[in-house]
Design an enzyme around this catalytic site. Structure first.
Site, PDB file in Angstrom:
ATOM      1  N   MET A  80      30.004  49.159 -30.336  1.00  0.00           N
ATOM      2  CA  MET A  80      28.987  50.274 -30.427  1.00  0.00           C
ATOM      3  C   MET A  80      28.108  50.520 -30.886  1.00  0.00           C
ATOM      4  SD  MET A  80      33.105  50.056 -31.219  1.00  0.00           S
ATOM      5  CE  MET A  80      33.182  50.147 -32.263  1.00  0.00           C
ATOM      6  N   GLY A  81      27.062  51.695 -30.425  1.00  0.00           N
ATOM      7  CA  GLY A  81      26.349  52.006 -30.824  1.00  0.00           C
ATOM      8  C   GLY A  81      25.813  52.347 -32.548  1.00  0.00           C
ATOM      9  N   ASN A 140      25.787  54.650 -28.860  1.00  0.00           N
ATOM     10  CA  ASN A 140      24.998  54.915 -27.656  1.00  0.00           C
ATOM     11  C   ASN A 140      24.927  55.586 -26.729  1.00  0.00           C
ATOM     12  OD1 ASN A 140      25.328  51.270 -26.993  1.00  0.00           O
ATOM     13  ND2 ASN A 140      27.967  51.690 -27.523  1.00  0.00           N
ATOM     14  N   SER A 184      37.897  53.675 -24.607  1.00  0.00           N
ATOM     15  CA  SER A 184      36.934  54.548 -25.775  1.00  0.00           C
ATOM     16  C   SER A 184      35.799  54.847 -24.845  1.00  0.00           C
ATOM     17  CB  SER A 184      37.414  53.467 -26.550  1.00  0.00           C
ATOM     18  OG  SER A 184      36.427  52.828 -26.624  1.00  0.00           O
ATOM     19  N   SER A 185      34.646  53.379 -24.651  1.00  0.00           N
ATOM     20  CA  SER A 185      33.695  53.436 -24.388  1.00  0.00           C
ATOM     21  C   SER A 185      32.923  54.536 -22.665  1.00  0.00           C
ATOM     22  CB  SER A 185      33.234  52.343 -23.538  1.00  0.00           C
ATOM     23  OG  SER A 185      33.349  51.338 -24.480  1.00  0.00           O
ATOM     24  N   CYS A 239      28.057  58.800 -31.502  1.00  0.00           N
ATOM     25  CA  CYS A 239      28.009  58.206 -30.488  1.00  0.00           C
ATOM     26  C   CYS A 239      26.558  56.903 -30.445  1.00  0.00           C
ATOM     27  CB  CYS A 239      28.613  58.270 -28.927  1.00  0.00           C
ATOM     28  SG  CYS A 239      28.557  56.745 -27.969  1.00  0.00           S
ATOM     29  N   HIS A 242      36.707  46.667 -27.999  1.00  0.00           N
ATOM     30  CA  HIS A 242      35.646  46.980 -27.557  1.00  0.00           C
ATOM     31  C   HIS A 242      35.309  46.039 -25.826  1.00  0.00           C
ATOM     32  CE1 HIS A 242      31.576  48.907 -26.369  1.00  0.00           C
ATOM     33  NE2 HIS A 242      31.891  50.002 -26.447  1.00  0.00           N
TER      34      HIS A 242
END
Length: 392
Positions: A314-315, A106, A66-67, A104, A310
């Site tokens: 996540m940011g 990040n 996902s990243s 998102c 994760h």
């Protein structure tokens, strides 16, 4: 038999925080893909290499997590108060869709550097040496992000000594502020409660904090679902029953938060809400082998993205953590000791992260003025991506 050729689309492959994705300037996309819709989605899926039943994205730019299955479309902002419009697309790995339902956090750190380098920011705002403030309009959730981008000799500084757990090499620090980070015009607590009783079939009634800050997120206590909060990816992602349980929690939370009307709709909204579990501070060994001491963190948090735990955080979920920690009585705040606070340091699978947030109670309704965290970003490759001309 004749075959179509490939087309080239100018693009930049960037890391932002603990994510990476393919960045486009809107005007560089084929004309039919410059507007939302099926054509744009098909194009982005082909760029990333989805849908892929093998879940490897070998025939695309995605990294099979996902990243790393992310796309960004940027353009000069139509608002006089902003420099750039930022649209984020989370590409499903094994299913044929792009989720546009959230931001998102990040990759938000990479937006400012990309915008400056690609002429989307007024040159008069960029110092020869110093910091350029880039005001970003986050199109998915309709919110402002303010990025402080370091500049050296008129160029974006990418290298430095700022270390971010979950990223192997140091880089230049980029503070990112998420202003009034509730998604759209929704309330921070969609149900009106700091803690809800969430009835999850096959699991039971769980205490849950359902919050809409940074990204819609459901927090539950680790011990209530049989975990310590110190788990690493293999403990969750190799357990099909655990993943099914988390997806069931997520789907029922989505209904309670008003994001969907029926749990069956959750499958087509994988990006939001996120599901996370929290516990009081504890010592553990991060995935890199780094020792994380309970004395140096306020709590531990583990979060799932697109159905998998994760590798870091996540940011946008970090914003949700900071926001919830700032409000006494939430499960996040209670796990962190229950005190009033404006910043929190939490442990995640790759190490720890500090995020600041200030909460205000106005006319009986909670508001987060801003949430701030430091990330870093770097261009990995720039040029063109190529896809078959009949992809869209």
């Amino acid at each position: 038999m004749s075959h179509v050729g490939q087309i080239s689309i100018p693009a930049t492959y960037m890391r932002g925080g603990t994510s990476k994705g393919v960045f486009f300037t809107l005007s560089n996309l084929p004309e039919a893909a410059r507007v939302p819709g099926e054509v744009r989605d098909k194009l982005l899926m082909r760029v990333i290499g989805s849908p892929d039943p093998y879940e490897k994205q070998i025939d695309g730019m995605g990294g099979a997590t996902s990243s790393t299955s992310k796309t960004v479309i940027l353009s000069k902002s139509e608002s006089p108060d902003h420099d750039v419009d930022y649209l984020f697309g989370q590409v499903s790995i094994d299913k044929p869709f792009v989720d546009w339902s959230g931001n998102c956090g990040n990759l938000s750190a990479a937006v400012g550097p990309y915008a400056i380098a690609n002429g989307l920011v007024d040159p008069t705002k960029i110092p020869q040496n110093g910091v350029a403030e880039v005001r970003i309009w986050q199109v998915n959730i309709g919110k402002t992000i303010v990025s402080q981008v370091p500049i050296v000799d008129g160029q974006v500084q990418e290298t430095g000594d700022f270390e971010l757990d979950g990223v192997t090499f140091p880089a230049a620090e980029i503070p990112v502020a998420f202003m009034d980070p509730a998604d759209g015009e929704g309330a921070i607590f969609p149900t009106g409660n700091l803690v809800d009783d969430l009835d999850v079939p096959g699991v039971g009634v769980l205490k849950a904090t359902l919050i809409n800050a940074g990204i819609p997120t459901v927090f539950v206590n680790a011990q209530d679902i049989g975990y310590t909060g110190c788990e690493l990816q293999e403990a969750i992602n190799s357990d099909a029953n655990a993943l099914a349980m988390f997806e069931t929690i997520r789907a029922h939370a989505a209904v309670r938060m008003g994001l969907i009307k029926h749990v069956d709709e959750a499958a087509s909204r994988q990006h939001t809400p996120k599901v996370a579990f929290v516990a009081p501070p504890a010592s553990y060994t991060a995935s890199s082998g780094k020792a994380v001491s309970a004395e140096n963190i306020d709590l531990v948090v583990r979060a799932l993205s697109m159905g998998k735990l994760h590798h870091a955080m996540m940011g946008t979920a970090a914003v949700a953590i900071g926001a919830a920690a700032a409000i006494q009585g939430t499960l996040v705040n209670l796990a962190a000791g229950g005190e009033e606070r404006e910043a929190v340091t939490f442990g995640h699978p790759s190490g720890s992260l500090r995020v600041g947030a200030k909460a205000s109670l106005i006319d009986g309704r909670w508001q987060i003025d801003q949430a701030v965290m430091s990330r870093s970003a770097r261009v990995l490759m720039e040029g063109c991506v190529r896809i078959p001309a009949d992809s869209f």
